[in-house]
Write a protein that holds these residues in place. Structure first.
Motif, PDB file in Angstrom:
ATOM      1  N   PHE A   3       0.763  -1.114  -0.150  1.00  0.00           N
ATOM      2  CA  PHE A   3      -0.039   0.013   0.074  1.00  0.00           C
ATOM      3  C   PHE A   3       0.845   1.206   0.056  1.00  0.00           C
ATOM      4  CE2 PHE A   3      -2.573   3.146   1.833  1.00  0.00           C
ATOM      5  CZ  PHE A   3      -3.652   3.193   1.115  1.00  0.00           C
ATOM      6  N   THR A   4       2.132   1.263   0.742  1.00  0.00           N
ATOM      7  CA  THR A   4       3.119   2.483   0.554  1.00  0.00           C
ATOM      8  C   THR A   4       3.429   2.629  -0.893  1.00  0.00           C
ATOM      9  OG1 THR A   4       4.740   1.152   0.865  1.00  0.00           O
ATOM     10  CG2 THR A   4       3.908   1.859   2.841  1.00  0.00           C
ATOM     11  N   ASN A   5       3.167   1.958  -1.845  1.00  0.00           N
ATOM     12  CA  ASN A   5       3.604   2.035  -3.094  1.00  0.00           C
ATOM     13  C   ASN A   5       2.389   2.337  -3.992  1.00  0.00           C
ATOM     14  OD1 ASN A   5       6.354   1.889  -3.067  1.00  0.00           O
ATOM     15  ND2 ASN A   5       6.178  -0.419  -2.832  1.00  0.00           N
ATOM     16  N   LYS A   6       1.264   2.708  -3.252  1.00  0.00           N
ATOM     17  CA  LYS A   6       0.056   3.168  -4.193  1.00  0.00           C
ATOM     18  C   LYS A   6       0.130   3.910  -4.992  1.00  0.00           C
ATOM     19  CE  LYS A   6      -4.666   4.747  -3.024  1.00  0.00           C
ATOM     20  NZ  LYS A   6      -5.512   5.151  -2.258  1.00  0.00           N
ATOM     21  N   LYS A   7       0.878   4.746  -5.060  1.00  0.00           N
ATOM     22  CA  LYS A   7       1.054   6.001  -6.170  1.00  0.00           C
ATOM     23  C   LYS A   7       1.540   5.203  -7.575  1.00  0.00           C
ATOM     24  CE  LYS A   7       5.541   7.425  -4.995  1.00  0.00           C
ATOM     25  NZ  LYS A   7       6.142   5.885  -4.886  1.00  0.00           N
ATOM     26  N   ASP A   8       2.216   3.762  -7.470  1.00  0.00           N
ATOM     27  CA  ASP A   8       2.733   3.401  -8.627  1.00  0.00           C
ATOM     28  C   ASP A   8       1.788   2.312  -9.068  1.00  0.00           C
ATOM     29  OD1 ASP A   8       5.240   4.562  -8.496  1.00  0.00           O
ATOM     30  OD2 ASP A   8       5.640   3.819  -6.691  1.00  0.00           O
ATOM     31  N   TRP A   9       0.695   1.972  -8.503  1.00  0.00           N
ATOM     32  CA  TRP A   9      -0.346   0.872  -8.976  1.00  0.00           C
ATOM     33  C   TRP A   9      -0.776   1.009 -10.147  1.00  0.00           C
ATOM     34  CZ3 TRP A   9      -3.871  -0.208  -3.942  1.00  0.00           C
ATOM     35  CH2 TRP A   9      -3.037  -0.639  -3.116  1.00  0.00           C
TER      36      TRP A   9
END
Length: 80
Positions: free
Chosen positions: A60-66
Protein backbone atom coordinates in the motif's frame (compact mmCIF):
# COMPACT_ATOMS: atom_id res chain seq x y z
CA UNK A 1 -7.84 -14.12 -6.30
CA UNK A 2 -11.27 -15.50 -7.08
CA UNK A 3 -13.09 -13.35 -4.51
CA UNK A 4 -10.85 -10.28 -4.79
CA UNK A 5 -11.64 -7.22 -6.90
CA UNK A 6 -9.72 -7.79 -10.13
CA UNK A 7 -8.90 -6.27 -13.50
CA UNK A 8 -9.43 -8.54 -16.52
CA UNK A 9 -8.32 -8.65 -20.14
CA UNK A 10 -9.92 -11.18 -22.49
CA UNK A 11 -11.49 -12.92 -19.51
CA UNK A 12 -8.21 -13.38 -17.64
CA UNK A 13 -7.05 -11.61 -14.49
CA UNK A 14 -3.84 -9.59 -14.80
CA UNK A 15 -4.10 -7.53 -11.58
CA UNK A 16 -6.12 -7.69 -8.36
CA UNK A 17 -6.41 -6.23 -4.89
CA UNK A 18 -5.37 -8.75 -2.25
CA UNK A 19 -6.87 -9.15 1.20
CA UNK A 20 -3.54 -7.99 2.64
CA UNK A 21 -4.15 -4.42 1.35
CA UNK A 22 -1.69 -4.96 -1.48
CA UNK A 23 -2.07 -4.88 -5.24
CA UNK A 24 -0.97 -7.98 -7.13
CA UNK A 25 0.20 -7.94 -10.76
CA UNK A 26 1.06 -10.60 -13.30
CA UNK A 27 4.35 -9.84 -15.06
CA UNK A 28 5.46 -13.37 -15.86
CA UNK A 29 8.34 -15.30 -14.37
CA UNK A 30 10.95 -13.91 -16.78
CA UNK A 31 10.15 -10.21 -16.46
CA UNK A 32 13.22 -8.18 -15.36
CA UNK A 33 11.89 -6.72 -12.09
CA UNK A 34 15.14 -4.81 -11.53
CA UNK A 35 14.04 -2.43 -14.31
CA UNK A 36 11.14 -1.23 -12.17
CA UNK A 37 11.55 1.51 -9.58
CA UNK A 38 9.04 -0.15 -7.24
CA UNK A 39 9.84 -2.79 -4.65
CA UNK A 40 7.85 -5.93 -5.41
CA UNK A 41 7.61 -9.27 -3.65
CA UNK A 42 6.59 -12.63 -5.04
CA UNK A 43 2.93 -13.25 -4.36
CA UNK A 44 2.65 -16.13 -1.91
CA UNK A 45 -0.95 -16.59 -0.73
CA UNK A 46 -0.44 -20.07 0.71
CA UNK A 47 1.40 -20.98 3.93
CA UNK A 48 2.67 -24.36 2.76
CA UNK A 49 3.03 -23.82 -1.00
CA UNK A 50 5.51 -21.92 -3.14
CA UNK A 51 4.74 -18.41 -4.43
CA UNK A 52 2.66 -18.13 -7.59
CA UNK A 53 5.05 -17.97 -10.51
CA UNK A 54 5.04 -14.64 -12.33
CA UNK A 55 2.77 -12.84 -9.85
CA UNK A 56 4.15 -9.98 -7.73
CA UNK A 57 2.65 -7.74 -5.07
CA UNK A 58 3.16 -4.08 -4.33
CA UNK A 59 2.44 -2.77 -0.85
CA UNK A 60 0.00 0.00 0.00
CA UNK A 61 2.95 2.34 0.56
CA UNK A 62 3.56 2.08 -3.20
CA UNK A 63 -0.06 2.93 -4.03
CA UNK A 64 1.03 5.84 -6.23
CA UNK A 65 2.69 3.30 -8.57
CA UNK A 66 -0.23 0.88 -8.84
CA UNK A 67 -1.68 2.48 -11.97
CA UNK A 68 1.65 2.35 -13.80
CA UNK A 69 2.16 -1.27 -12.73
CA UNK A 70 -1.37 -2.16 -13.88
CA UNK A 71 -0.70 -0.59 -17.28
CA UNK A 72 2.50 -2.61 -17.61
CA UNK A 73 0.73 -5.79 -16.56
CA UNK A 74 -2.02 -5.13 -19.14
CA UNK A 75 0.58 -4.53 -21.84
CA UNK A 76 2.19 -7.87 -21.04
CA UNK A 77 -1.21 -9.61 -20.95
CA UNK A 78 -1.97 -8.29 -24.44
CA UNK A 79 1.28 -9.78 -25.75
CA UNK A 80 0.29 -13.30 -24.67
Amino acid sequence: MMSSPAIHYNGKVFAFFSTKQKMVFKFGKDYPLETLSVELQEFSPFKTKRPLSGWYEASFTNKKDWETLAELSLKLAKQN
